[in-house]
Design a protein around this motif. Structure first.
Motif, mmCIF file in Angstrom:
data_model
loop_
_atom_site.group_PDB
_atom_site.id
_atom_site.type_symbol
_atom_site.label_atom_id
_atom_site.label_comp_id
_atom_site.label_asym_id
_atom_site.label_seq_id
_atom_site.Cartn_x
_atom_site.Cartn_y
_atom_site.Cartn_z
ATOM 1 N N GLN A 137 -10.508 -0.267 50.034
ATOM 2 C CA GLN A 137 -10.234 -1.463 50.830
ATOM 3 C C GLN A 137 -8.863 -1.288 51.473
ATOM 4 O OE1 GLN A 137 -12.342 -4.109 51.096
ATOM 5 N NE2 GLN A 137 -13.805 -3.505 49.517
ATOM 6 N N LEU A 138 -8.528 -2.202 52.358
ATOM 7 C CA LEU A 138 -7.196 -2.224 52.968
ATOM 8 C C LEU A 138 -6.320 -3.235 52.230
ATOM 9 C CD1 LEU A 138 -8.433 -2.272 56.660
ATOM 10 C CD2 LEU A 138 -7.592 -0.304 55.387
ATOM 11 N N GLY A 139 -5.121 -3.438 52.732
ATOM 12 C CA GLY A 139 -4.228 -4.491 52.226
ATOM 13 C C GLY A 139 -4.139 -4.475 50.717
ATOM 14 N N GLY A 140 -4.385 -5.628 50.109
ATOM 15 C CA GLY A 140 -4.257 -5.787 48.662
ATOM 16 C C GLY A 140 -5.261 -5.007 47.839
ATOM 17 N N GLY A 141 -6.178 -4.298 48.485
ATOM 18 C CA GLY A 141 -7.163 -3.508 47.748
ATOM 19 C C GLY A 141 -6.957 -2.010 47.911
ATOM 20 N N HIS B 216 -4.994 0.132 46.607
ATOM 21 C CA HIS B 216 -4.603 0.966 45.456
ATOM 22 C C HIS B 216 -5.834 1.495 44.707
ATOM 23 C CE1 HIS B 216 -5.251 -3.087 43.949
ATOM 24 N NE2 HIS B 216 -5.462 -2.576 42.764
ATOM 25 N N VAL B 217 -7.025 1.105 45.157
ATOM 26 C CA VAL B 217 -8.273 1.582 44.543
ATOM 27 C C VAL B 217 -8.912 2.575 45.503
ATOM 28 C CG1 VAL B 217 -10.532 0.923 43.621
ATOM 29 C CG2 VAL B 217 -8.579 -0.617 43.342
ATOM 30 N N ARG C 70 -4.473 3.769 41.700
ATOM 31 C CA ARG C 70 -4.456 3.172 40.362
ATOM 32 C C ARG C 70 -5.841 3.057 39.732
ATOM 33 N NH1 ARG C 70 0.113 0.273 38.873
ATOM 34 N NH2 ARG C 70 -1.242 -1.076 37.641
#
Lengths: 163, 163
Positions: free
Chosen positions: B70-74, B76-77, B111
């Motif tokens: 994902q972008l933005g807040g996602g 790190h996955v 992460r």
């Protein structure tokens, strides 16, 4: 309220809502600094059905999209995304779009609807989807970095559209 | 076996493998008739790390990609996708790429790793991911139409990469 297919003349209004939601950064995993061009390319992508909710006094108060969640053997499952203008929240626009979206998905012949990324802190959305028959079928631990709450879980929600 | 970043000269070999896997239609939700251009645009998309596994006698026997899920807040996955040439299966190429992929993901600072769409009939992939510490965190009922088995479930698999 009227919910209808978006046209090119709705692009400014859609971008205003999209920009607000992306900048808030707490309900979607989007780049908070996404450009107008990239945002509209995403929201009006080929194969995407884009709708707007229009209210007499307000104008375009919300927008939603419907598109196959996967290609090939996964194309019978539809994905949807919803955005409501900050100033128009709490008036049932999300729910009206959600109900419209379910009947459109049925009309288009999809067999199920899936949300890939419902952030666990977005409790009003989760409650709405559960009300409408969706279930949390999966939880991704710490998959979203919330701008104020840090790492929080994300849910996958799913609803069959066939009897 | 050598696993390395893909270069432009690997495009023919990658397309041969991609085409086989897409045409089989039982492990990925891809258009079985996807064009070479669309396939390579997907596999070598901007922001995607593309690798190939090369064996002395065979040449390019497999390929994998890593990219933020994902972008933005996602962001790190990380998400990954793997393809092994039909003629090279059963030789541990998938496992070697999977192990390489986990260490690359760590090196890049992700992460967690997520597979969005592991078809439940693809038991060898599921076993491999479970061996490597992944868990099934969600199941999408009847989300894939298998070319021979009809509607089958799809799993979402996830593994943290932080201690």
């Amino acid at each position: 309220m009227k919910i209808r297919h978006a046209t090119d003349t709705d692009r400014d209004a859609v971008w205003n809502i999209f920009h607000e939601v992306a900048a808030d950064g707490d309900t979607y995993a989007l780049d908070p600094n996404i450009s107008r061009e990239d945002a509209l390319a995403y929201w009006f992508a080929p194969g995407t059905h884009t709708f707007v909710a229009e209210q007499p006094a307000i104008g375009i108060a919300g927008t939603y999209i419907l598109r196959p969640n996967q290609l090939g053997g996964g194309s019978h499952v539809v994905n949807a995304g919803f955005m409501v203008s900050t100033s128009a929240r709490g008036r049932g626009i999300g729910r009206a779009m959600a109900e419209h979206c379910l009947s459109e998905a049925l009309r288009l012949g999809f067999r199920a609807m899936q949300f890939n990324y419902v952030i666990s802190t977005n409790t009003s959305a989760i409650r709405l989807w559960q009300d409408l028959g969706f279930e949390i079928v999966g939880t991704l631990p710490d998959a979203f970095c919330h701008p104020r709450k840090g790492y929080v879980d994300v849910h996958v929600m799913y609803r069959s559209l066939v009897p």
